[in-house]
Design an enzyme around this catalytic site. Structure first.
Site, PDB file in Angstrom:
ATOM      1  N   GLY A   1      45.655  33.382  85.317  1.00 44.03           N
ATOM      2  CA  GLY A   1      45.694  33.990  86.649  1.00 44.03           C
ATOM      3  C   GLY A   1      44.747  35.170  86.772  1.00 44.03           C
TER       4      GLY A   1
ATOM      5  N   ARG B   1      43.461  27.123  83.777  1.00 43.93           N
ATOM      6  CA  ARG B   1      44.601  27.207  82.851  1.00 43.93           C
ATOM      7  C   ARG B   1      44.610  26.094  81.808  1.00 43.93           C
ATOM      8  NH1 ARG B   1      48.143  31.104  84.174  1.00 43.93           N
ATOM      9  NH2 ARG B   1      48.413  31.706  86.360  1.00 43.93           N
TER      10      ARG B   1
ATOM     11  N   ASP C   1      49.391  33.176  77.070  1.00 43.10           N
ATOM     12  CA  ASP C   1      49.051  31.781  76.791  1.00 43.10           C
ATOM     13  C   ASP C   1      47.571  31.636  76.438  1.00 43.10           C
ATOM     14  OD1 ASP C   1      51.606  30.731  77.178  1.00 43.10           O
ATOM     15  OD2 ASP C   1      51.339  30.599  79.345  1.00 43.10           O
TER      16      ASP C   1
ATOM     17  N   THR D   1      46.512  40.397  82.296  1.00 49.02           N
ATOM     18  CA  THR D   1      47.553  39.805  83.136  1.00 49.02           C
ATOM     19  C   THR D   1      48.214  40.907  83.967  1.00 49.02           C
ATOM     20  OG1 THR D   1      49.598  38.552  83.340  1.00 49.02           O
ATOM     21  CG2 THR D   1      49.375  39.760  81.296  1.00 49.02           C
TER      22      THR D   1
ATOM     23  N   ASP E   1      51.000  40.671  84.970  1.00 51.98           N
ATOM     24  CA  ASP E   1      52.431  40.608  84.640  1.00 51.98           C
ATOM     25  C   ASP E   1      52.872  41.753  83.718  1.00 51.98           C
ATOM     26  OD1 ASP E   1      52.129  38.290  86.015  1.00 51.98           O
ATOM     27  OD2 ASP E   1      52.473  36.947  84.324  1.00 51.98           O
TER      28      ASP E   1
HETATM   29  P1  FBP Z   1      48.709  34.971  83.810  1.00 53.20           P
HETATM   30  O1  FBP Z   1      49.785  35.048  82.794  1.00 53.20           O
HETATM   31  O2  FBP Z   1      47.797  33.843  83.618  1.00 53.20           O
HETATM   32  O3  FBP Z   1      47.963  36.271  83.935  1.00 53.20           O
HETATM   33  O4  FBP Z   1      49.464  34.710  85.182  1.00 53.20           O
HETATM   34  C1  FBP Z   1      49.587  35.616  86.188  1.00 53.20           C
HETATM   35  C2  FBP Z   1      50.298  35.039  87.383  1.00 53.20           C
HETATM   36  O5  FBP Z   1      49.842  35.762  88.498  1.00 53.20           O
HETATM   37  C3  FBP Z   1      51.835  35.078  87.321  1.00 53.20           C
HETATM   38  O6  FBP Z   1      52.349  36.325  87.709  1.00 53.20           O
HETATM   39  C4  FBP Z   1      52.199  33.982  88.281  1.00 53.20           C
HETATM   40  O7  FBP Z   1      53.504  33.475  88.060  1.00 53.20           O
HETATM   41  C5  FBP Z   1      51.151  32.949  88.010  1.00 53.20           C
HETATM   42  O8  FBP Z   1      50.001  33.664  87.579  1.00 53.20           O
HETATM   43  C6  FBP Z   1      50.797  32.106  89.208  1.00 53.20           C
HETATM   44  O9  FBP Z   1      49.958  31.102  88.784  1.00 53.20           O
HETATM   45  P2  FBP Z   1      48.878  30.382  89.696  1.00 53.20           P
HETATM   46  O10 FBP Z   1      47.738  31.308  89.839  1.00 53.20           O
HETATM   47  O11 FBP Z   1      48.512  29.189  88.874  1.00 53.20           O
HETATM   48  O12 FBP Z   1      49.532  30.073  90.986  1.00 53.20           O
END
Ligand code: FBP
Length: 560
Positions: A82, A146, A177, A204, A206
């Site tokens: 993300g 991803r 990941d 991230t 997160d």
């Molecule tokens: P990462 O762990 O890859 O940094 O993910 C961040 C994130 O924004 C999460 O908070 C969220 O649940 C997810 O990506 C959403 O994924 P996507 O961008 O595939 O919709």
């Protein structure tokens, strides 16, 4: 030429700060080795899987009085997972360090995430290319993805692409990941005597990729400030109109760091923390009871409005849901190649296939949910096997259940208020914001430092910059072995080595801050309005650190 906004023009000129050791010059560094490390859990299994890269020491860089000239190196970089504010600055820092080390060095960017290295899709950076992206948000410089790097075929293809471009090091900018991918690739490259190094960078929003050496992942600072601005704005609206209850789901995947930080910055009436729900074994019903209790008591005071902050991953932490989702995950993993399941066109059809396989207790929980949520729970897992919690509308589930409960209370004469709910989800709004000054500096330093790790011939390391509440010049640059952060977890129905996520610590100072104020914030409107991130102006508004970092660091420093 592309038209730029005034802020874009000004931000392109910003010169990110570096720790003193790195600012001294990439060719004037000394490396200090700590003692050997262990993985956080499952040491024997992790050591077996990472025979070459396990147990390496933590590294710190110090400025050196002597200077050397580096060999020529080509490096490839990947943005993975993300988006997070500051990714472009990691690449800019890496590029600047690489060119400073030797102007003949080349930096390649693999396109669209890890699949770029497998498929040989890349660009070569030059000054003009990089300069257009300095201090900007987003990952659009090369895109992200991803794809999980794990098969022999993927590693082999990556090796061929690197050989073709004469690449001797790959930098993977990603979360837990993606850095698990980095660890696997690093080990594979050593096992195959490829001479290619792999370095990770902690990205991230997160905030769950952290430990003693990684104080915070980049992007958390900017994203939480963006969400806090939006929550503050909504609080002011709620307090003006006094007619809505706003339920705000905040992105952050499993851990509640983002929701907790945004709550500390804004002081809403209700903040749910997934880790607390799990620890206290709170059922969905007890969460609803808690929220209704606040709503009813506020209504008794004539306040039919309020703000509830809900972490994105809540549903996975409610004990009965956790058990049901884990059962569902295993079933879905086992059906991955089942044509009936894969080709089922409606959620109903999918569920019919799954239903008979769920344990009776889990089937009961699943069936108690509204159709909307049932369908969302059956959506595909991401390539790493995670439930895509951003697609599960927990805020709507809560609203529906609260409405039902309040109706019941009203019929019994126990609720005299009016319940007008509004739902929001803040996630994508924060992931590509212009990086705050902190993230701009931190990211640039992480990228610059990644090249220092490469220059010292290291592999399987995560770029680490610490002491982050001090001015940037006092930050400590170095590296942490990726295997140190790993343990075994079930993914797609199988036990796999993965980097352990850091969840909110309920005995930590950040959660305690919420806990101590919760009742006061519930009843009395102590709303804070942080406003927009400031890039220019007094340090008191441009350089404010997050509550999380401030509280965690002050506890750490007090223990030193
Ligand atoms: P990462 O762990 O890859 O940094 O993910 C961040 C994130 O924004 C999460 O908070 C969220 O649940 C997810 O990506 C959403 O994924 P996507 O961008 O595939 O919709």
């Amino acid at each position: 030429m592309e038209k730029l906004s005034p802020l874009q023009i000004e931000r392109l000129k910003y010169q990110p700060k570096l720790p003193e050791s790195l600012a001294n010059g990439i060719n004037s560094l000394d490396m200090v080795e700590g003692s050997a490390t262990q993985s956080v859990r499952d040491q024997e299994q992790i050591q077996n899987l990472f025979k070459n890269t396990y147990g390496k020491p933590v590294i710190t860089f110090k400025k050196s009085s002597s200077s050397s000239v580096s060999d020529v190196r080509n490096v490839g970089v990947i943005l993975s997972g993300g988006q997070a504010p500051g990714g472009h600055n990691v690449i800019a820092g890496l590029y600047d360090a690489l060119k400073q080390a030797n102007s003949a060095n080349k930096l390649y960017g693999f396109l669209g995430g890890p699949s770029g290295i497998i498929d040989g899709k890349y660009v070569e950076f030059d000054d003009k290319f990089i300069d257009a992206y300095r201090n900007t948000g987003g990952f659009d410089i090369i895109g992200s993805g991803r794809t999980k790097l794990e098969t022999e075929e993927q590693f082999q293809k990556s090796l061929e692409v690197c050989k073709k471009l004469n690449i001797s090091a790959v930098v993977i900018i990603g979360g837990d990941d993606s850095n698990t991918n980095a660890a696997l690739l690093a080990e594979w490259f050593v096992t195959h005597n490829s001479g290619i190094q792999v370095i990770g960078c902690p990205k991230t929003i997160d905030g769950d990729l952290k430990n003693d050496q990684i104080e915070i992942s980049f992007g958390f600072d900017t994203a939480t400030k963006t969400y806090a601005e939006l929550i503050g704005n909504i609080q002011r609206d709620a307090n003006s109109a006094k007619k809505y209850w706003h339920f705000i789901k905040i992105m952050g995947r499993s851990a509640s760091h983002v929701a907790l930080e945004a709550a500390l910055q804004t002081q809403p009436n209700i903040t749910l923390i997934s880790e607390e729900v799990e620890e206290k074994k709170m059922s969905l019903e007890s969460i609803i009871n808690y929220m209704c209790d606040v709503i009813v008591r506020r209504a008794d005071m004539g306040k039919n409005f309020g703000i509830a902050v809900v972490p994105e991953g809540l549903i996975e932490f409610i004990p009965e849901m956790k058990s049901m989702i884990s059962n569902l995950n295993d079933i879905m993993a086992s059906l991955e190649n089942d044509p009936d399941f894969v080709n089922a066109t409606t959620i109903r059809d999918k569920f019919d296939i799954v239903e008979n396989r769920l344990d009776p207790a889990n089937a009961k929980v699943y069936n108690s949910l509204p159709a909307l949520i049932k369908g969302q729970l059956l959506a595909d897992r991401d390539p790493h096997g995670n439930v895509q919690v951003s697609k599960i509308e927990t805020e709507k589930l809560l609203i529906e259940m609260i409405s039902t409960k309040l109706d019941k209370l009203k019929s019994q004469g126990d609720y005299i208020g009016k319940f007008n709910p509004q739902s929001h989800f803040f996630g994508y709004e924060g992931r590509c914001a212009f990086p705050s000054n902190f993230d701009a500096d931190y990211c640039y330093s992480l990228g610059f430092n990644a090249f220092a790790l490469i220059n010292f011939g290291l592999t399987g390391y995560l770029s680490s910059v610490r002491n982050l509440t001090a001015p940037a010049s006092e930050w400590i640059a170095g590296g942490v072995p990726l295997t140190m952060m790993m343990n075994m977890e079930k993914r797609h129905g199988e036990m796999k080595p993965v980097i352990q996520k850091a969840l909110v610590k309920l005995d930590g100072p950040v959660f305690k801050q919420l806990e101590q104020n919760r009742e006061d914030w519930a009843m009395n409107d102590r709303y804070l309005f942080p406003g927009a991130i400031q890039y220019f102006g007094p340090s008191s508004v441009c350089d404010v650190t997050t509550c999380t970092l401030k509280l965690e660091r002050s506890k750490e420093l007090a223990n030193v």
